[in-house]
Design a protein around this motif. Structure first.
Motif, PDB file in Angstrom:
ATOM      1  N   PHE A  44       0.667  -1.465   0.174  1.00  0.00           N
ATOM      2  CA  PHE A  44       0.208   0.162   0.030  1.00  0.00           C
ATOM      3  C   PHE A  44       0.793   1.003  -0.381  1.00  0.00           C
ATOM      4  CE2 PHE A  44      -2.343   3.369   2.421  1.00  0.00           C
ATOM      5  CZ  PHE A  44      -3.208   3.642   1.622  1.00  0.00           C
ATOM      6  N   ALA A  45       1.769   1.410   1.167  1.00  0.00           N
ATOM      7  CA  ALA A  45       2.547   2.245   0.989  1.00  0.00           C
ATOM      8  C   ALA A  45       3.823   3.019  -1.312  1.00  0.00           C
ATOM      9  CB  ALA A  45       4.305   2.079   2.266  1.00  0.00           C
ATOM     10  N   ILE A  46       4.059   1.202  -0.761  1.00  0.00           N
ATOM     11  CA  ILE A  46       4.518   1.320  -2.434  1.00  0.00           C
ATOM     12  C   ILE A  46       3.951   2.124  -3.999  1.00  0.00           C
ATOM     13  CG2 ILE A  46       5.487   0.176  -4.632  1.00  0.00           C
ATOM     14  CD1 ILE A  46       6.284  -1.597  -2.231  1.00  0.00           C
ATOM     15  N   LEU A  47       2.174   1.835  -3.804  1.00  0.00           N
ATOM     16  CA  LEU A  47       1.470   2.032  -5.056  1.00  0.00           C
ATOM     17  C   LEU A  47       0.984   3.624  -4.276  1.00  0.00           C
ATOM     18  CD1 LEU A  47      -1.184  -0.628  -4.382  1.00  0.00           C
ATOM     19  CD2 LEU A  47       0.709  -0.142  -6.312  1.00  0.00           C
ATOM     20  N   ARG A  48       1.316   4.060  -3.363  1.00  0.00           N
ATOM     21  CA  ARG A  48       0.783   5.724  -3.151  1.00  0.00           C
ATOM     22  C   ARG A  48       1.704   6.717  -3.212  1.00  0.00           C
ATOM     23  NH1 ARG A  48       1.092   9.099   1.736  1.00  0.00           N
ATOM     24  NH2 ARG A  48      -0.791  10.337   1.606  1.00  0.00           N
ATOM     25  N   GLY A  49       2.739   5.874  -2.778  1.00  0.00           N
ATOM     26  CA  GLY A  49       3.944   7.086  -2.773  1.00  0.00           C
ATOM     27  C   GLY A  49       5.105   6.988  -5.009  1.00  0.00           C
ATOM     28  N   VAL A  50       3.943   6.187  -5.448  1.00  0.00           N
ATOM     29  CA  VAL A  50       4.061   5.954  -6.817  1.00  0.00           C
ATOM     30  C   VAL A  50       2.585   6.933  -7.443  1.00  0.00           C
ATOM     31  CG1 VAL A  50       3.213   4.893  -9.215  1.00  0.00           C
ATOM     32  CG2 VAL A  50       5.256   3.584  -7.551  1.00  0.00           C
ATOM     33  N   TYR A  51       1.186   6.807  -7.039  1.00  0.00           N
ATOM     34  CA  TYR A  51       0.794   7.388  -6.898  1.00  0.00           C
ATOM     35  C   TYR A  51       0.606   9.778  -6.719  1.00  0.00           C
ATOM     36  CZ  TYR A  51      -3.645  10.452  -6.593  1.00  0.00           C
ATOM     37  OH  TYR A  51      -4.927  11.514  -6.604  1.00  0.00           O
ATOM     38  N   GLN A  52       2.042   8.715  -5.376  1.00  0.00           N
ATOM     39  CA  GLN A  52       1.949  10.877  -4.736  1.00  0.00           C
ATOM     40  C   GLN A  52       3.299  11.112  -6.130  1.00  0.00           C
ATOM     41  OE1 GLN A  52       3.168  10.164  -1.584  1.00  0.00           O
ATOM     42  NE2 GLN A  52       1.352  12.034  -0.250  1.00  0.00           N
ATOM     43  N   LEU A  53       3.465  10.170  -6.745  1.00  0.00           N
ATOM     44  CA  LEU A  53       4.891  10.715  -8.124  1.00  0.00           C
ATOM     45  C   LEU A  53       4.039  11.383  -8.765  1.00  0.00           C
ATOM     46  CD1 LEU A  53       8.001   8.446  -7.737  1.00  0.00           C
ATOM     47  CD2 LEU A  53       7.633  10.810  -6.812  1.00  0.00           C
ATOM     48  N   TRP A  54       2.845  10.838  -9.422  1.00  0.00           N
ATOM     49  CA  TRP A  54       2.169  10.792 -10.103  1.00  0.00           C
ATOM     50  C   TRP A  54       1.571  12.288 -10.752  1.00  0.00           C
ATOM     51  CZ3 TRP A  54      -3.302  11.063 -11.139  1.00  0.00           C
ATOM     52  CH2 TRP A  54      -4.104  11.586 -12.123  1.00  0.00           C
ATOM     53  N   PHE A  55       0.907  12.661  -9.337  1.00  0.00           N
ATOM     54  CA  PHE A  55       0.006  13.826  -9.177  1.00  0.00           C
ATOM     55  C   PHE A  55       1.130  14.414  -8.953  1.00  0.00           C
ATOM     56  CE2 PHE A  55      -1.767  16.139  -5.604  1.00  0.00           C
ATOM     57  CZ  PHE A  55      -2.819  16.288  -6.620  1.00  0.00           C
ATOM     58  N   GLY A  56       2.014  14.605  -8.447  1.00  0.00           N
ATOM     59  CA  GLY A  56       3.454  15.903  -8.258  1.00  0.00           C
ATOM     60  C   GLY A  56       3.340  16.333  -9.941  1.00  0.00           C
ATOM     61  N   SER A  57       4.067  15.536 -10.665  1.00  0.00           N
ATOM     62  CA  SER A  57       4.262  15.481 -11.931  1.00  0.00           C
ATOM     63  C   SER A  57       2.992  15.758 -12.668  1.00  0.00           C
ATOM     64  CB  SER A  57       4.530  14.342 -12.625  1.00  0.00           C
ATOM     65  OG  SER A  57       3.251  13.375 -12.745  1.00  0.00           O
ATOM     66  N   GLN A  58       1.585  15.571 -12.402  1.00  0.00           N
ATOM     67  CA  GLN A  58       0.829  17.222 -12.407  1.00  0.00           C
ATOM     68  C   GLN A  58       0.475  17.800 -12.028  1.00  0.00           C
ATOM     69  OE1 GLN A  58      -1.169  14.811 -15.342  1.00  0.00           O
ATOM     70  NE2 GLN A  58       0.720  13.284 -15.425  1.00  0.00           N
ATOM     71  N   MET A  59       0.954  17.920 -11.221  1.00  0.00           N
ATOM     72  CA  MET A  59       0.578  19.177 -10.114  1.00  0.00           C
ATOM     73  C   MET A  59       1.843  20.503 -11.394  1.00  0.00           C
ATOM     74  SD  MET A  59       0.247  19.066  -6.433  1.00  0.00           S
ATOM     75  CE  MET A  59       0.535  20.573  -6.317  1.00  0.00           C
TER      76      MET A  59
END
Length: 173
Positions: A44-59
């Motif tokens: 779960f932590a890895i998936l959340r981290g990957v999502y946050q990386l994607w979200f950060g790039s989208q921002m």
């Protein structure tokens, strides 16, 4: 008026049986259960981290806003996830202490907000304060006795599976 006859829910019945079996496994193999929780938390932590990386790039892409803290948090999540999966024992200990700290913070919050219950009557207020201090005592015990905390986590997980299994089987009929 006639009511339509309810059909037997095989899917719910099977889910109920699987939940009861999962409760049995959790009860009889508590260390494996805690290890499984640690590994799932790691994923779960890895998936959340990957999502946050994607979200950060989208921002950055759409809003033109740099998201350094989001990316930093994502990297920390991924590292924690890898540690929990690669070193399951570390993950189990961390989860046990996180659980105890969660109880401790919740007990402190209960004590801090107990004064608001005074408006509902003195007896209710005293009851809430006593429960809050019992929760605080329990939290401190869990914090300094990780084996008990781990056992409590396993007990709660087993209870969840048993209760879900029984409810699903009853609902199937």
């Amino acid at each position: 008026m006639s009511q339509p006859k309810k059909r037997f829910d095989w899917f719910g019945f099977i889910i109920g049986l699987l939940s009861l079996y999962a409760g049995y496994l959790v009860t009889w193999y508590p260390l494996r259960s805690l290890s499984t929780i640690a590994v799932l938390f790691g994923f779960f932590a890895i998936l959340r981290g990957v999502y946050q990386l994607w979200f950060g790039s989208q921002m950055t892409k759409y809003l033109g806003v740099r998201s350094g803290w989001t990316i930093f948090g994502a990297i920390v999540d991924i590292i924690i996830g890898i540690i929990f999966i690669a070193h399951v024992q570390v993950g189990v200990v961390a989860i046990v202490y996180m659980f105890a700290i969660w109880f401790l913070l919740d007990a402190i919050l209960q004590i801090m907000t107990s004064r608001f219950y005074h408006f509902f009557g003195r007896k209710y207020y005293i009851f809430i304060v006593i429960l809050a201090f019992l929760n605080l005592l329990f939290a401190v015990i869990l914090l300094f006795n990780p084996v008990l905390a781990g056992g409590f986590i396993v007990f709660m997980l087993a209870f969840f599976f048993f209760a879900t299994g029984i409810a699903e089987i009853i609902e199937a009929f």
